[in-house]
Design a protein around this motif. Structure first.
Motif, short mmCIF file in Angstrom:
data_model
loop_
_atom_site.label_atom_id
_atom_site.label_comp_id
_atom_site.label_asym_id
_atom_site.label_seq_id
_atom_site.Cartn_x
_atom_site.Cartn_y
_atom_site.Cartn_z
N UNK A 191 -19.91 -14.54 18.73
CA UNK A 191 -20.34 -14.60 20.23
C UNK A 191 -21.44 -14.53 20.49
N UNK A 192 -22.48 -13.71 19.80
CA UNK A 192 -24.00 -14.07 19.89
C UNK A 192 -24.30 -14.58 18.57
N UNK A 193 -25.21 -15.41 18.44
CA UNK A 193 -25.71 -15.85 17.15
C UNK A 193 -27.44 -16.37 17.09
N UNK A 194 -27.92 -16.13 15.85
CA UNK A 194 -29.30 -16.43 15.82
C UNK A 194 -29.27 -17.42 14.49
N UNK A 195 -30.61 -17.79 14.29
CA UNK A 195 -30.53 -18.69 13.01
C UNK A 195 -31.80 -18.33 12.02
N UNK A 204 -32.92 -20.71 17.70
CA UNK A 204 -32.39 -21.86 17.77
C UNK A 204 -33.19 -22.51 16.46
N UNK A 205 -32.14 -23.46 15.92
CA UNK A 205 -32.57 -24.29 14.97
C UNK A 205 -34.00 -24.91 15.00
N UNK A 206 -34.24 -25.45 16.36
CA UNK A 206 -35.66 -26.00 16.82
C UNK A 206 -36.73 -24.95 16.34
N UNK A 207 -36.47 -23.79 17.00
CA UNK A 207 -37.53 -22.83 16.96
C UNK A 207 -37.83 -22.30 15.45
N UNK A 208 -36.92 -22.31 14.44
CA UNK A 208 -37.07 -21.79 13.12
C UNK A 208 -37.89 -23.16 12.52
N UNK A 209 -37.54 -24.34 12.84
CA UNK A 209 -38.14 -25.26 12.02
C UNK A 209 -39.39 -25.65 12.53
N UNK A 210 -39.73 -25.15 13.83
CA UNK A 210 -41.07 -25.60 14.29
C UNK A 210 -41.94 -24.40 13.67
N UNK A 248 -27.28 -12.05 12.45
CA UNK A 248 -28.49 -11.28 12.25
C UNK A 248 -29.10 -11.06 13.72
N UNK A 249 -29.67 -10.11 13.84
CA UNK A 249 -30.39 -9.55 14.99
C UNK A 249 -29.65 -9.94 16.44
N UNK A 250 -28.17 -9.36 16.17
CA UNK A 250 -27.48 -9.24 17.43
C UNK A 250 -26.86 -7.86 17.68
N UNK A 251 -27.01 -7.16 16.80
CA UNK A 251 -26.41 -5.70 17.07
C UNK A 251 -24.86 -5.71 16.91
N UNK A 252 -24.56 -6.74 16.37
CA UNK A 252 -22.74 -7.05 16.17
C UNK A 252 -22.11 -5.65 15.37
#
Ligand code: ATP
Length: 426
Positions: free
Chosen positions: A147-151, A213-219, A239-243
């Motif tokens: 439900x919450x995701x990072x990249x 976002x994929x854009x941020x990690x690519x940048x 990762x980074x979601x406290x799940x």
């Protein structure tokens, strides 16, 4: 379909995410379209993990039989079969199992039999090697729900470089961080002047950039100068979601689970041998010891600034009878006072105790005083959330820059009814 893989590496080498990246390429070469590659972190407290308890899930469209054959071939070719603790698992499910098993593997402990039951219930193809433990992670990955995701963009080394010192330009990593933080995080730890995103283990990972976002990690990645990678893969992750956090109550915490818990500071923090800081929290007559270990660096000063009576919420794993702090939310500060004997009005010297319940006495002129001097101390801390630095952050811990924890969210993530907040008991 979803393809799940786990338990392919050992402390001496390999990484399940590398096998995932290789498989993505082989699937595409075979005409199977890959929609998403997921890096799924599971319960950080399981004892059998090699490093970060990661499993991989690839969402793809095409021939499931072929995908299964390719996944098994990848694992058979690349997994560290010689290592006693490496027990790979592969699963391919055309029907996604309910997310319950993912949440159980993320927050609790599971068995191979439970994993097999889940895979059988949806008619999945699966193969467990050696003691088949990897089927737990493979099934959890296939059942994962984010439900919450990072990249994370992972760059992998060429095979001939495995085991050799990594060539990644330090300055370029600080530059990548400056250019993209807070859309990316944990590339470096500025305060402690440490590079965080380059591992020191002998696995194929060159570096990993985490972000929103994929854009941020690519940048961020475009700023990094390094040895030439063999390939790169952007993973969607939890990762980074406290799940991993469950709403908990002091006195009812269970070993090996991770919690968000409210409590009142019950004693002054104590710095023990090795610089580890312990803090006693109390709620409803029950107590729990919280630990901020030496690697959490400056975070220990936050813990040391607390005094009895402060109301806090803490997040962390309950292990060996104490809660290992990942972050702390200070909701109400108690009045901190220093009680001292009064000053003699005639001599301007501090009196001393005249004995139990006998008040105070000036040792110079013999004057008596009854009331002590109560000094209100200025607090060195403000209400708000505090976290361990990037260098000590666990994979699943949500950086505060992504938002602060709340009961609402924890309950929502666990599929339970929301309606309570940080200031109410779960
Ligand atoms: P890497 O991060 O490099 O991929 P790792 O730290 O993920 O390595 P693994 O080698 O995958 O470690 O070992 C973890 C093992 O624990 C796997 O066999 C996995 O199936 C199992 N496992 C994962 N979560 C649970 C759980 N909640 N209960 C029981 N077993 C689990």
């Amino acid at each position: 379909m979803r393809i799940g893989i786990d338990d392919t590496d050992s402390p001496a080498g390999m990484c399940t995410t590398y096998i995932g990246a290789v498989l993505v390429r082989r699937l595409e070469q075979s005409g199977i379209r890959v929609a998403e590659a997921r890096l799924v972190r599971l319960n950080p407290n399981v004892i059998h993990k090699t490093r970060g308890n990661a499993a991989v899930c690839i969402e793809a469209e095409g021939d499931a039989e072929m995908a299964f054959a390719l996944a098994c071939a990848c694992v058979e070719e690349l997994a560290e079969f010689g290592a006693p603790e490496t027990n790979p698992g592969v699963a391919v499910a055309a029907v996604r199992p309910p997310p319950d098993f993912y949440y159980a593997a993320l927050r609790d402990f599971c068995t191979v039999e439970e994993a097999v039951g889940v895979l059988e219930s949806v008619g999945a193809r699966y193969k467990g090697y050696k003691n088949r433990r990897g089927l737990i992670g493979a099934a959890a990955a296939v059942a994962s729900d984010l439900p919450d995701r990072t990249y994370e963009l992972l760059a992998y080394r060429k095979r001939e470089m495995w085991g050799a010192p990594r060539q990644v330009d330090r300055e370029s990593l600080f530059l990548a961080d400056r250019a993209t933080y807070p859309r990316t995080w944990d590339t470096v730890d500025r305060k402690n002047d440490v590079v965080v995103c380059v591992p020191h283990t002998p696995d194929p990972v060159l570096f990993g950039i985490r972000g929103e976002s994929p854009i941020a990690v690519r940048e961020a990645r475009s700023c990094v100068r390094s040895e030439e990678p063999a390939c790169e893969q952007v993973y969607t992750t939890n990762q980074g979601t406290d799940a991993h956090l469950l709403p908990g109550t002091i006195g009812e915490l269970r070993e090996g689970r991770s919690y968000l818990v409210r409590g009142t500071v019950a004693g002054l923090p104590v710095t023990g041998p090795g610089g580890h800081v312990s803090l006693l929290l109390e709620d409803g007559g029950a107590e729990v010891r919280c630990m901020a270990y030496e690697p959490t660096k400056g975070f220990r000063d936050v813990v040391r600034a607390l005094v009895p009576g402060d109301t806090v919420a803490v997040a962390g794993s309950y292990k060996g009878g104490s809660l290992n702090l990942e972050k702390i939310g200070v909701s109400r500060l108690a009045a901190a006072v220093r009680i001292r004997p009064p000053v003699c009005p005639a001599c301007a010297k501090r009196m001393t105790s005249a004995g139990t319940a006998k008040g105070y006495k000036c040792r110079i002129c013999g004057a008596r005083g009854r009331e002590p001097e109560v000094e209100r101390l200025e607090r060195r801390i403000r209400p708000g959330w505090y976290e361990v630095p990037p260098v000590a952050r666990r994979h699943l811990s949500r950086p505060l820059v992504r938002g602060v924890p709340g009961w609402e969210e924890v309950l929502l993530q666990s599929g339970r009814k929301p309606g309570r907040n940080l200031h109410e008991r779960p």
